[in-house]
Design an enzyme around this catalytic site. Structure first.
Site, PDB file in Angstrom:
ATOM      1  N   CYS A 153       1.045  -1.314   0.032  1.00 58.36           N
ATOM      2  CA  CYS A 153       0.202  -0.076  -0.014  1.00 58.36           C
ATOM      3  C   CYS A 153       1.034   1.173   0.163  1.00 58.36           C
ATOM      4  O   CYS A 153       1.941   1.577   0.706  1.00 58.36           O
ATOM      5  CB  CYS A 153      -1.377   0.210   1.202  1.00 58.36           C
ATOM      6  SG  CYS A 153      -1.911   1.560   0.895  1.00 58.36           S
ATOM      7  N   ASP A 198       0.406   3.810   1.828  1.00 59.56           N
ATOM      8  CA  ASP A 198       0.774   4.797   2.868  1.00 59.56           C
ATOM      9  C   ASP A 198       1.829   4.786   3.096  1.00 59.56           C
ATOM     10  O   ASP A 198       1.972   3.851   3.678  1.00 59.56           O
ATOM     11  CB  ASP A 198      -0.432   3.490   4.127  1.00 59.56           C
ATOM     12  CG  ASP A 198      -0.352   4.261   5.521  1.00 59.56           C
ATOM     13  OD1 ASP A 198      -0.083   4.733   6.497  1.00 59.56           O
ATOM     14  OD2 ASP A 198      -2.405   4.111   5.492  1.00 59.56           O
ATOM     15  N   ARG A 238       2.795   4.942   7.062  1.00 59.65           N
ATOM     16  CA  ARG A 238       3.630   3.983   7.434  1.00 59.65           C
ATOM     17  C   ARG A 238       3.749   3.169   7.747  1.00 59.65           C
ATOM     18  O   ARG A 238       4.362   2.402   8.657  1.00 59.65           O
ATOM     19  CB  ARG A 238       1.694   4.353   8.481  1.00 59.65           C
ATOM     20  CG  ARG A 238       1.512   6.059   8.895  1.00 59.65           C
ATOM     21  CD  ARG A 238      -0.133   5.612   9.525  1.00 59.65           C
ATOM     22  NE  ARG A 238      -0.488   5.352   8.773  1.00 59.65           N
ATOM     23  CZ  ARG A 238      -1.578   4.991   9.254  1.00 59.65           C
ATOM     24  NH1 ARG A 238      -2.325   5.254  10.499  1.00 59.65           N
ATOM     25  NH2 ARG A 238      -3.176   4.536   7.915  1.00 59.65           N
ATOM     26  N   HIS A 266      -1.980  -3.612   5.020  1.00 66.96           N
ATOM     27  CA  HIS A 266      -2.611  -3.729   6.074  1.00 66.96           C
ATOM     28  C   HIS A 266      -3.173  -2.833   7.260  1.00 66.96           C
ATOM     29  O   HIS A 266      -4.214  -2.139   6.554  1.00 66.96           O
ATOM     30  CB  HIS A 266      -1.077  -2.299   6.558  1.00 66.96           C
ATOM     31  CG  HIS A 266      -1.388  -0.954   5.634  1.00 66.96           C
ATOM     32  ND1 HIS A 266      -1.654   0.216   6.857  1.00 66.96           N
ATOM     33  CD2 HIS A 266      -1.757   0.068   4.750  1.00 66.96           C
ATOM     34  CE1 HIS A 266      -2.589   1.240   5.752  1.00 66.96           C
ATOM     35  NE2 HIS A 266      -2.318   0.942   4.572  1.00 66.96           N
ATOM     36  N   CYS A 288      -6.251   0.840   7.136  1.00 64.33           N
ATOM     37  CA  CYS A 288      -5.899   1.146   6.048  1.00 64.33           C
ATOM     38  C   CYS A 288      -6.297   2.177   5.595  1.00 64.33           C
ATOM     39  O   CYS A 288      -7.842   2.060   5.446  1.00 64.33           O
ATOM     40  CB  CYS A 288      -5.418  -0.832   4.208  1.00 64.33           C
ATOM     41  SG  CYS A 288      -5.240   1.006   3.273  1.00 64.33           S
TER      42      CYS A 288
END
Length: 736
Positions: free
Chosen positions: A570, A572, A574, A626, A629
């Protein structure tokens, strides 16, 4: 950095001080014996080194006392002067000379020793500790504890002593040594978790005393008694201690030989102290820096007092300092406490101390030696390049075969030879330059920047004020030694924190990671711009760290890639794939998109997949989602539009397929987590339907496919362990 108050460091310091005391006690006696001085003179010196020098010194971890490196000088001086009292006067005068050296700021001499030589000194001391303690560990040594010279008084040497002990093994000492080593190695493991706050060194000594007592109770024919113990003169009390003190003969002050000995002691003791201080500073976990001029003042006062009350010369001693660090000391209180213990125990409980077997102390010192000379130190120095490794290894060998001072001087000579071979000039100068935006401090680096320039660099950077501008001109520079490279990198890091505009220009080749592009005078230092600049600062640090370990790191990386993994994850921020897996550059080929989708109509992903499978021949493909998400949440919540809405429609398809299962979950968070997992599974199925994967599998290419989920809440990766049955079923559907 850890806050080191007296209260929160007391326990660690008391523990470390006790361990240093146990090690220092026989060393003080051994150095005095090897020097031809009264035994108690070594104890006196240890007490002064601990309490007086320990209290005045600026070093938090160094420990001072009688030094093995001075034994030859002391022994010769006592014979030459025909009087121990006249020798004591030389010690007093040597202390006064050291005080003068401190006042004229001669301590900066310590900055001229290159780090490869200091590291070589540490490694050599570690090897010597191990070699010298082997005879004590196995029950016999004709030489006193503390005799670290290679060529010894009995015409033997370090290696012949080890050979001699093979014919004089003492099984009692060997058993005590084995028990002690077992305790030291196991002490930091989970097995001893509840008791490891208790000093391991004290446990070893207590067990050694008990084991020795138990073995002595066995019949003589079993040959399990040990006869190698600490040997302290037994005093009746403090009054007895006072009566045996010797004092300097001031009437000999006009004797030229007294002054010659004083100058010799002052020079050698100061040099050994500066070397030991820099070595201990390198071992300090807090990376504190000792003020060297203050150290000379403290050492000078210590030698003056030691000579006045009958002690031999003292220096900062690397063995005791390394033991102090290894035992977990935090501040100078540990050194002071070790001095107090020397004073109190020698007067009050000498008979108890004489029950300590040398085999137990040998185990403690061998463990210290091991920590000083780990294999990683040698491999790191080798990777740093021949210019670093050659002086390092020669210093190690020279110290082992001669002594500390001679070995360091030989290492220095080798370093200088390397510099002279490559250098054409060694000039660094600084000026002040005017620009349209004000004054800029300009530092012009020479063609060869070596450890000889450390003092100048440190002095220049120490005068730079916060908020000012600095220009480092390296247009002439072709070579920067590792010591100076670290100083430049440290200043670059400090400049970010202190709002200093630092620009380095003209650097060549692999040093260019330090160079800042752009205008000489910095732009606005507002918060957002600073955060942007931090990315470059972190990049420079990353480069510096890699080059420090391997100067050819980026050359090798640039040669090509053959990663074993393709990970689709992803977008993202993080969930950085390389960081959470601990992978190195070159190990992961990746593609990231919102909600880690595998959409066969997406040319971006398909291009990545084709290159990874057909060109790079990756063996493992991982779909990594994750929990938490945002893409998954947005797909379910709705309200998106445009390209994003079209992209997330694939997630909504997953929800519809598994609607019955998901709607049965009443907890919204648990429902979200299950949808994340189902989405990963669906993407694996989509991946296997692609012609790229199907072709690779049909051609017999090894291609393992996995589904992972990363949990933002605790940083854990979870393997969904997609079964082979599911895989086969999916492939069968596709092939039909």
């Amino acid at each position: 950095m850890e806050t080191l108050s007296f209260k929160n460091t007391l326990k660690s310091n008391l523990s470390a001080g006790l361990v240093v005391f146990l090690v220092a006690l026989p060393l003080c006696l051994g150095v005095a014996l090897a020097s031809g001085a009264p035994l108690l003179s070594g104890i006196i010196t240890g007490i002064v080194g601990g309490i007086i020098v320990g209290g005045l010194s600026g070093s938090q971890l160094a420990v001072s006392g009688p030094a093995a490196g001075l034994t030859t000088i002391v022994a010769a001086a006592i014979i030459t002067l025909h009087s121990y009292e006249a020798f004591l006067l030389s010690v007093v005068l040597a202390g006064v000379i050291q005080i003068v050296l401190g006042l004229v700021k001669a301590g900066k001499v310590g900055l001229f020793f290159p780090s490869n030589v200091i590291k070589g000194m540490l490694a050599a001391i570690g090897i010597i500790l191990i070699l010298k303690q082997i005879p004590h560990a196995f029950g016999y040594d004709a030489d006193a504890e503390g005799d670290f010279a290679f060529l010894q008084a009995d015409k033997a040497n370090t290696f012949s002593e080890i050979n001699n002990v093979l014919s004089k093994l003492n099984m009692g000492a060997i058993l005590i040594f084995a028990l002690s080593m077992a305790v030291l190695m196991l002490w930091d493991t989970k097995l001893f978790k509840k008791v490891k706050a208790f000093p391991a060194g004290l446990v070893v000594v207590i067990l050694g005393v008990l084991a020795s007592a138990g073995l002595s109770a066995l019949p003589d024919y079993m040959h399990l008694r040990t006869n190698s113990f600490v040997k302290i003169p037994v005093l009746s009390g403090i009054s007895d201690f006072a009566t045996i003190l010797k004092f300097p003969a001031f009437s000999a002050i006009s004797n030229p030989e007294v002054w010659t000995v004083a100058l010799t002691i002052a020079f050698v003791a100061s040099l050994e102290t500066l070397l030991s201080i820099e070595a201990v500073d390198k071992l300090d976990p807090q990376k504190r820096s000792t003020p060297l001029n203050r150290e000379l003042l403290a050492q000078g006062l210590g030698n003056t007092i030691s000579g006045l009350i009958g002690g031999i010369p003292l220096t900062a001693v690397i063995v005791r300092g390394a033991t102090n660090v290894s035992a977990g000391a935090k501040t100078k209180f540990s050194a002071i406490f070790h001095g107090v213990l020397l004073l109190v125990t020698v007067i009050l409980i000498p008979k108890v101390l004489n029950m300590i077997p040398l085999a137990s102390l040998a185990a403690i010192l061998i463990m210290v030696g091991y920590k000083l000379t780990k294999l990683k130190l040698f491999t790191d120095m080798y990777k740093a390049g021949w210019n670093q490794f050659a002086p390092f290894i020669i210093t190690v060998i020279a110290i082992i075969l001669t002594d500390l001072l001679k070995g360091v001087l030989i290492g220095m000579a080798v370093s200088i030879i390397f510099i002279l071979v490559n250098a054409t000039k060694d000039l660094i100068f600084s000026t002040e330059t005017l620009t349209d935006n004000g004054k800029v401090q300009r530092l012009v680096l020479s063609e060869q920047v070596t450890f000889l320039n450390k003092a100048h660099l440190n002095e220049f950077f120490s005068k730079i004020e916060k908020g000012s501008s600095v220009w480092i001109d390296a247009s002439q520079t072709r070579y920067i030694e590792q010591d100076c490279l670290e100083i430049l990198q440290d200043f670059k890091t400090k400049a970010v924190a202190d709002n200093i505009s630092c620009t380095i220009t003209g650097l060549k080749d692999h040093y260019s990671f330090l160079e800042a592009k752009g205008e000489l005078v910095a732009h606005s230092h507002d918060h957002n711009h600073q955060r942007y600049q931090d990315l470059f600062a972190n990049n420079r640090k990353f480069i510096a760290d890699k080059l420090h370990l391997d100067i050819n790191y980026f050359t090798k990386l640039n040669a090509g890639q053959s990663p074993p993994y393709l990970i689709v994850g992803c977008s993202d921020s993080r969930a950085p794939l390389e960081l959470i897996t601990g992978a190195k550059p070159g190990e992961i080929f990746s593609q990231r998109n919102i909600a880690n989708q595998v959409i066969p109509s997406d040319p971006n992903l398909m291009s990545v997949l084709q290159y990874a499978v057909e060109a790079l021949k990756v063996q493992h493909i991982i779909i990594c989602g994750h929990y938490g998400c945002g893409g998954i949440r947005a797909a379910v919540a709705g309200g998106t539009s445009g390209n994003l809405d079209q992209w997330l429609s694939h997630v909504r398809d997953v929800y519809r397929i598994h609607k019955e299962e998901l709607d049965a979950i009443t907890d919204p968070e648990m429902q979200h987590r299950r949808l994340v997992e189902l989405n990963v599974r669906e993407q694996i199925y989509q991946l296997k339907t692609t012609a790229i994967v199907q072709k690779a599998l049909q051609n017999g290419q090894v291609l393992n496919i996995y589904g992972w989920v990363y949990d933002l809440a605790d940083g854990m990766l979870h393997d969904l362990q997609i079964s082979e049955t599911e895989t086969e079923r999916n492939q069968q559907v596709v092939l039909v």
